[in-house]
Design a protein around this motif. Sequence first.
Motif, mmCIF file in Angstrom:
data_model
loop_
_atom_site.group_PDB
_atom_site.id
_atom_site.type_symbol
_atom_site.label_atom_id
_atom_site.label_comp_id
_atom_site.label_asym_id
_atom_site.label_seq_id
_atom_site.Cartn_x
_atom_site.Cartn_y
_atom_site.Cartn_z
ATOM 1 N N ALA A 193 36.632 25.024 6.773
ATOM 2 C CA ALA A 193 38.065 24.993 7.067
ATOM 3 C C ALA A 193 38.575 26.320 7.623
ATOM 4 O O ALA A 193 39.507 26.339 8.441
ATOM 5 C CB ALA A 193 38.848 24.614 5.807
ATOM 6 N N GLN A 194 37.971 27.436 7.205
ATOM 7 C CA GLN A 194 38.455 28.740 7.678
ATOM 8 C C GLN A 194 38.175 28.951 9.164
ATOM 9 O O GLN A 194 38.703 29.900 9.756
ATOM 10 C CB GLN A 194 37.845 29.880 6.854
ATOM 11 C CG GLN A 194 36.337 30.016 6.947
ATOM 12 C CD GLN A 194 35.640 29.344 5.787
ATOM 13 O OE1 GLN A 194 35.998 28.229 5.402
ATOM 14 N NE2 GLN A 194 34.640 30.013 5.213
ATOM 15 N N PHE A 195 37.362 28.103 9.776
ATOM 16 C CA PHE A 195 37.080 28.217 11.201
ATOM 17 C C PHE A 195 37.954 27.274 12.036
ATOM 18 O O PHE A 195 37.665 27.064 13.225
ATOM 19 C CB PHE A 195 35.604 27.930 11.479
ATOM 20 C CG PHE A 195 34.661 28.944 10.887
ATOM 21 C CD1 PHE A 195 35.104 30.188 10.472
ATOM 22 C CD2 PHE A 195 33.312 28.646 10.733
ATOM 23 C CE1 PHE A 195 34.244 31.118 9.926
ATOM 24 C CE2 PHE A 195 32.439 29.582 10.180
ATOM 25 C CZ PHE A 195 32.900 30.816 9.782
ATOM 26 N N LEU A 196 38.985 26.718 11.451
ATOM 27 C CA LEU A 196 39.841 25.752 12.145
ATOM 28 C C LEU A 196 41.281 26.246 12.235
ATOM 29 O O LEU A 196 42.222 25.459 12.180
ATOM 30 C CB LEU A 196 39.772 24.392 11.442
ATOM 31 C CG LEU A 196 38.378 23.736 11.420
ATOM 32 C CD1 LEU A 196 38.406 22.461 10.610
ATOM 33 C CD2 LEU A 196 37.895 23.453 12.847
ATOM 34 N N ARG A 197 41.457 27.556 12.374
ATOM 35 C CA ARG A 197 42.794 28.129 12.480
ATOM 36 C C ARG A 197 43.300 27.951 13.911
ATOM 37 O O ARG A 197 42.665 28.405 14.865
ATOM 38 C CB ARG A 197 42.755 29.608 12.098
ATOM 39 C CG ARG A 197 44.114 30.291 12.091
ATOM 40 C CD ARG A 197 44.040 31.635 11.402
ATOM 41 N NE ARG A 197 42.938 32.445 11.901
ATOM 42 C CZ ARG A 197 42.466 33.515 11.264
ATOM 43 N NH1 ARG A 197 42.976 33.875 10.110
ATOM 44 N NH2 ARG A 197 41.474 34.211 11.792
ATOM 45 N N PRO A 198 44.440 27.267 14.085
ATOM 46 C CA PRO A 198 44.936 26.989 15.431
ATOM 47 C C PRO A 198 45.065 28.253 16.287
ATOM 48 O O PRO A 198 45.558 29.291 15.841
ATOM 49 C CB PRO A 198 46.313 26.361 15.166
ATOM 50 C CG PRO A 198 46.157 25.695 13.833
ATOM 51 C CD PRO A 198 45.278 26.640 13.040
ATOM 52 N N GLY A 199 44.586 28.138 17.524
ATOM 53 C CA GLY A 199 44.677 29.226 18.488
ATOM 54 C C GLY A 199 43.488 30.152 18.516
ATOM 55 O O GLY A 199 43.340 30.936 19.459
ATOM 56 N N ASP A 200 42.627 30.106 17.492
ATOM 57 C CA ASP A 200 41.487 31.017 17.438
ATOM 58 C C ASP A 200 40.441 30.665 18.496
ATOM 59 O O ASP A 200 40.305 29.502 18.913
ATOM 60 C CB ASP A 200 40.833 30.995 16.059
ATOM 61 C CG ASP A 200 41.540 31.882 15.057
ATOM 62 O OD1 ASP A 200 42.617 32.405 15.389
ATOM 63 O OD2 ASP A 200 41.016 32.050 13.935
ATOM 64 N N VAL A 201 39.684 31.673 18.890
ATOM 65 C CA VAL A 201 38.555 31.526 19.814
ATOM 66 C C VAL A 201 37.262 31.713 19.033
ATOM 67 O O VAL A 201 37.171 32.589 18.161
ATOM 68 C CB VAL A 201 38.649 32.570 20.949
ATOM 69 C CG1 VAL A 201 37.329 32.693 21.712
ATOM 70 C CG2 VAL A 201 39.783 32.219 21.900
#
Length: 332
Positions: A270-278
Amino acid sequence: MRLIQFETPQGTRHVGVIEGDEIHVVRATDTTRELALGAIAKGHGLVEEVLERGTDPSPHSYRQTLHEGRVLPPLDHQDPAHCLVSGTGLTHLGSASTRDKMHQKNAGEQAAMTDTARIFQWGIEGGRPPAGTPGVQPEWFYKGDGSIVVRPGAAFDKPPFAEDAGEEPELTGLYVVGEDGKPYRVGFALGNEFSDHIMERRNYLYLAHSKLRNCSYGPELRVGELPRHLSGMSRILRGDEVIWEKEFLSGEDNMCHSLENLEYHHFKYAQFLRPGDVHVHFFGTATLSFADNIQTREGDRFEISMAEFGEPLINGIQAGTAELPAGKVKPL
């Protein structure tokens, strides 16, 4: 379609479509991330978004722009902390034998070699499940955030504590997380996952340390699906002399994990699904000069090429500086 990010001589950023030596500048677009988020918001693909925005010819040739060091990584984030660089190992056929060869001088450490073979075998048996079904998870590592990324043509820093400065020619997957919290693959690029193989060879549990180095990817981002079989060339140049070169293979026909499986086991967290992140993810390799007893040195240049990705990815090596001397952490 192949895209680049680049700067004008005045430092203004643009996104360009590459056609031969020509750059067609995407109108009103500063970054590939912006382009991708626009496509996600409209529910269509990146190619459609480029065609909708339209392009204009650039006055500068692509190769000239590369030569002048104005080509940027093909996807990034204006805040480096919101760009996660990671990778997976033991994903390609032959990668286990390469890893074991690296560890041969520590042949007494049977646990390292046994675990390498075991994880590789798990990939052979369960790394290519039916579509939509999770398979066995691969070896995974964290490499850094966007601050470790070196633009195409620039040199990698070899830290003073490093024991080796070795290339890893790989494919990279480039992703943006949409406002809906879902990951979207923007495309693929050539990558050099620069690592410290002497440190890793000391003990396979040092792999995490060995990966905390610079890396580079690009210069071009390839949009769309990949051919199942890809063949490239990895070279090391010392001055004008090629001191080592070898073919490297990639694409799913040469892998023991499917790309879908590697992507699932990264983005299931879940920590890799932050909106806007690359996210920049290195898919692994079976070809290392270090396995052939090559020792690089400052001033050497790496050249990684593959016809399907346009111009080669070239990076040098230079001496880095110590960021924090020992004993300098201050208590509060």
